[in-house]
Design an enzyme around this catalytic site. Structure first.
Site, mmCIF file in Angstrom:
data_model
loop_
_atom_site.group_PDB
_atom_site.id
_atom_site.type_symbol
_atom_site.label_atom_id
_atom_site.label_comp_id
_atom_site.label_asym_id
_atom_site.label_seq_id
_atom_site.Cartn_x
_atom_site.Cartn_y
_atom_site.Cartn_z
ATOM 1 N N ARG A 299 0.817 -1.214 0.000
ATOM 2 C CA ARG A 299 0.000 0.000 0.000
ATOM 3 C C ARG A 299 0.850 1.263 0.000
ATOM 4 N NH1 ARG A 299 -5.010 -2.256 3.830
ATOM 5 N NH2 ARG A 299 -6.118 -3.172 2.057
ATOM 6 N N TYR A 438 -6.333 -0.878 -6.940
ATOM 7 C CA TYR A 438 -5.803 -2.140 -6.382
ATOM 8 C C TYR A 438 -5.112 -1.935 -5.035
ATOM 9 C CZ TYR A 438 -1.410 -1.188 -9.189
ATOM 10 O OH TYR A 438 -0.287 -0.681 -9.777
ATOM 11 N N GLU A 439 -4.800 -3.065 -4.398
ATOM 12 C CA GLU A 439 -4.280 -3.106 -3.008
ATOM 13 C C GLU A 439 -5.262 -2.474 -2.025
ATOM 14 O OE1 GLU A 439 -2.074 -4.999 -2.167
ATOM 15 O OE2 GLU A 439 -1.195 -5.392 -4.120
ATOM 16 N N GLY A 440 -6.539 -2.671 -2.254
ATOM 17 C CA GLY A 440 -7.566 -2.057 -1.414
ATOM 18 C C GLY A 440 -7.948 -0.717 -2.003
#
Length: 591
Positions: A299, A438-440
């Site tokens: 993140r 992406y990645e949350g």
């Protein structure tokens, strides 16, 4: 103008912020970093920047135009130049710089590794994703793998000879990872047979490395439902023999690759696991905890992607603005370069100041990660870990939101030429767009901020950090009239952030939906205030260098950000504390 600009690594800007804002000399003083003094790091970064500009950046255009290709035999071929650039990357050892010496790494701080990532992402975002995911897989193994797994996989992953991936998503399980159905059945020899399908697997297959080490989330039969029953497994593309050589092919197949809006050079794969041999990492049902080691690392790196593409786009828009002649500026007697027009200057200054704020924020976050792992005293490690946890969702969300906005501004400066593929600006806009997803997603980052991070020590953790940001007020007061507007605006906007934070802490107990409704504007308030605070620190440091150009540059950037960008913060206050009633007042049919 119909040509792309060549990336110029901004090493001087990075080093200034590394030393004066991120406090790198304090990191170099931590145990284990005796070899990582600032002078040594500067030399490494200059060499690395040169490598990224000369070896990696030239592959960026081919990555976009050709893209990765899936072949009928299930193999994946990367674009022209990727394979050669990756080999040089491995041979030069750039991926191993921030990794443990025990497994062949350089043992440098995470902060240094993040700068290497930034320059690689600016040079070619698609290419950079392979080393990025490998590093995340390495960190998960370092935290949770047993000695046998570490010795078998880490040495060649650290060098980059073997790549790594993260396998979470399934067709029915995107953000809701707990809905996954991939099965892991224990075998008599202690291994597991992994079966299921995973989608959106970045560099799930490719020709850059001979081995790919998949970290796969799966459910052991009889495990608890939801996220509590998920385990994490190593599933290699090829089984590894006892002597470390590669054995037979594991039944992991690439069914297809996605046709995407951007990052065409990075293959995004659909992978099918058919009784593939997997090895449990750690204990059963710890999969989410293990995966969060990878995701928290990723993140911060993804937030840096927003910064990195914005930097590349800014460089190109600045060059274009200097060259493009169109119309006459006020007082001019002949056609002017568009850089002479106030609105173009506004867009350039917005990019430059925002990029400096983002870079400061990313480096600060990374510095707290280093302190959380290497401070000798436990309480200091814990406090650094709290702050890193607070900053991570802000970095990911604010960094990628601004990455989209600043790259769009860079295209705007090009006018119609920006909309033409040949200039390359369209690629930057397309490439950076995924980073907020992406990645949350950024909405998930905002939910993490208000749902998890604000409640640490019943809110005391975040209030202590806010108080520490206000300590700069006395320094700004002493610095003289030229800092007066920065001081006044920072105080005003920190007051707004304090007000929103107090509301969030009160409302969260009684009405979680109200807090979630305002979480995204609230996170933006944090990004604006921390960015302005860090630029003010940079401006104060600039005055102390004795370098007139540095002092003037840092002061103007801090003042511009404080006066023209930071005021958005108080404008977001009502959105942050409005609650959820109006969001749900109209039913789906009325929407």
């Amino acid at each position: 103008m119909t040509r792309m600009s060549q990336y110029q690594p901004p090493v001087k800007d990075i080093v200034f912020l590394l030393e004066h804002v991120a406090g790198y000399p304090d990191i170099a003083g931590l145990p284990g970093f005796e070899h990582a003094d600032l002078d040594t790091v500067v030399g490494i970064l200059e060499e690395c920047g040169n490598f990224m500009a000369k070896v990696v950046a030239p592959t960026n255009r081919a990555g976009d135009k050709e893209g990765a290709r899936w072949k009928p035999d299930g193999s994946v071929v990367t674009p022209t130049g990727f394979k050669e650039a990756y080999k040089q990357y491995v041979d030069a050892g750039w991926g191993s710089v921030p990794l443990p010496e025990e497994f062949g790494g350089g043992g440098f701080p995470r902060t240094v590794g993040l700068i290497i990532q930034e320059m690689m992402m600016s040079a070619n975002l698609g290419f950079s994703l392979c080393p990025l995911l490998t590093q995340g897989a390495i960190e998960a193994l370092l935290h949770y793998g047993d000695d046998e797994l570490k010795q078998r996989y880490l040495p060649k992953m650290v060098t980059g000879e073997w790549a790594g991936t993260m396998n979470l998503t399934e067709p029915q399980a995107g953000s809701d990872v707990g809905a996954l159905t991939t099965r892991a059945v224990r075998q008599d020899d202690g291994t597991y047979a992994i079966s299921g399908q995973k989608i959106f697997i970045t560099f799930g297959d490719h020709d850059l490395s001979e081995q790919i080490v998949h970290l796969v989330l799966a459910r052991i039969p009889g495990a608890p439902e939801g996220t509590r029953g998920i385990s994490c497994f190593i599933v290699p593309k090829f089984l590894v023999n006892d002597d470390g050589s590669l054995g037979e092919r594991n039944p992991v197949h690439t069914v297809s690759i996605e046709h995407k809006m951007g990052i065409h050079g990075a293959p995004t794969c659909v992978l099918s696991y058919e009784d593939a041999t997997g090895y449990l990492i750690g204990e059963a049902n710890l999969g989410m905890r293990i995966m969060f080691v990878m995701m928290n690392s990723a993140r911060l790196s993804v937030g840096t992607q927003g910064l990195a593409v914005a930097e590349l786009a800014y460089q190109q828009s600045l060059e274009y603005a200097k060259e493009r002649r169109q119309g006459r500026a006020v007082g001019a007697t002949e056609d002017s370069a568009i850089i002479d027009f106030p609105d173009v200057r506004r867009m350039l200054m917005t990019q430059k100041a925002s990029i400096a704020a983002l870079r400061s924020l990313m480096l600060l976050n990374a510095s707290y990660v280093d302190h959380s792992m290497h401070e000798p005293e436990e309480n200091a490690r814990k406090r650094a870990d709290e702050i890193a946890g607070l900053l991570t969702p802000i970095c990911k969300s604010f960094g990628t939101d601004l990455g989209n906005e600043l790259t769009s501004l860079a295209l705007q400066i090009h006018g119609g030429m920006g909309y033409i593929e040949e200039t390359g600006m369209a690629q930057h806009v397309r490439d950076v767009r995924i980073a907020a997803i992406y990645e949350g997603t950024n909405g998930i980052q905002a939910a993490d901020l208000v749902g998890r991070k604000l409640g640490v020590r019943d809110g005391a953790s975040v209030m202590e950090f806010l108080a520490s940001m206000r300590e700069i007020d006395a320094q700004l007061a002493e610095a003289g009239d030229q800092f007066a507007s920065i001081r006044a605006e920072l105080t005003k906007q920190l007051d707004a952030l304090d007000q929103a934070t107090a509301w969030m802490l009160r409302a969260g107990r009684a009405d979680p939906n109200a807090v979630l409704a305002g979480s995204s504007p609230y996170l933006r308030m944090w990004g604006l205030c921390t960015g302005a605070w860090l630029l003010a620190r940079a401006a104060l440091a600039g005055q102390a260098t004795g370098d007139a150009e540095v002092a003037e540059t840092q002061l103007v950037l801090a003042r511009f950000f404080a006066e023209q960008i930071l005021p958005q913060c108080s404008g977001l206050l009502n959105s942050a504390i409005a609650g959820a009633d109006d969001l749900f007042a109209l039913g789906p049919a009325m929407l």
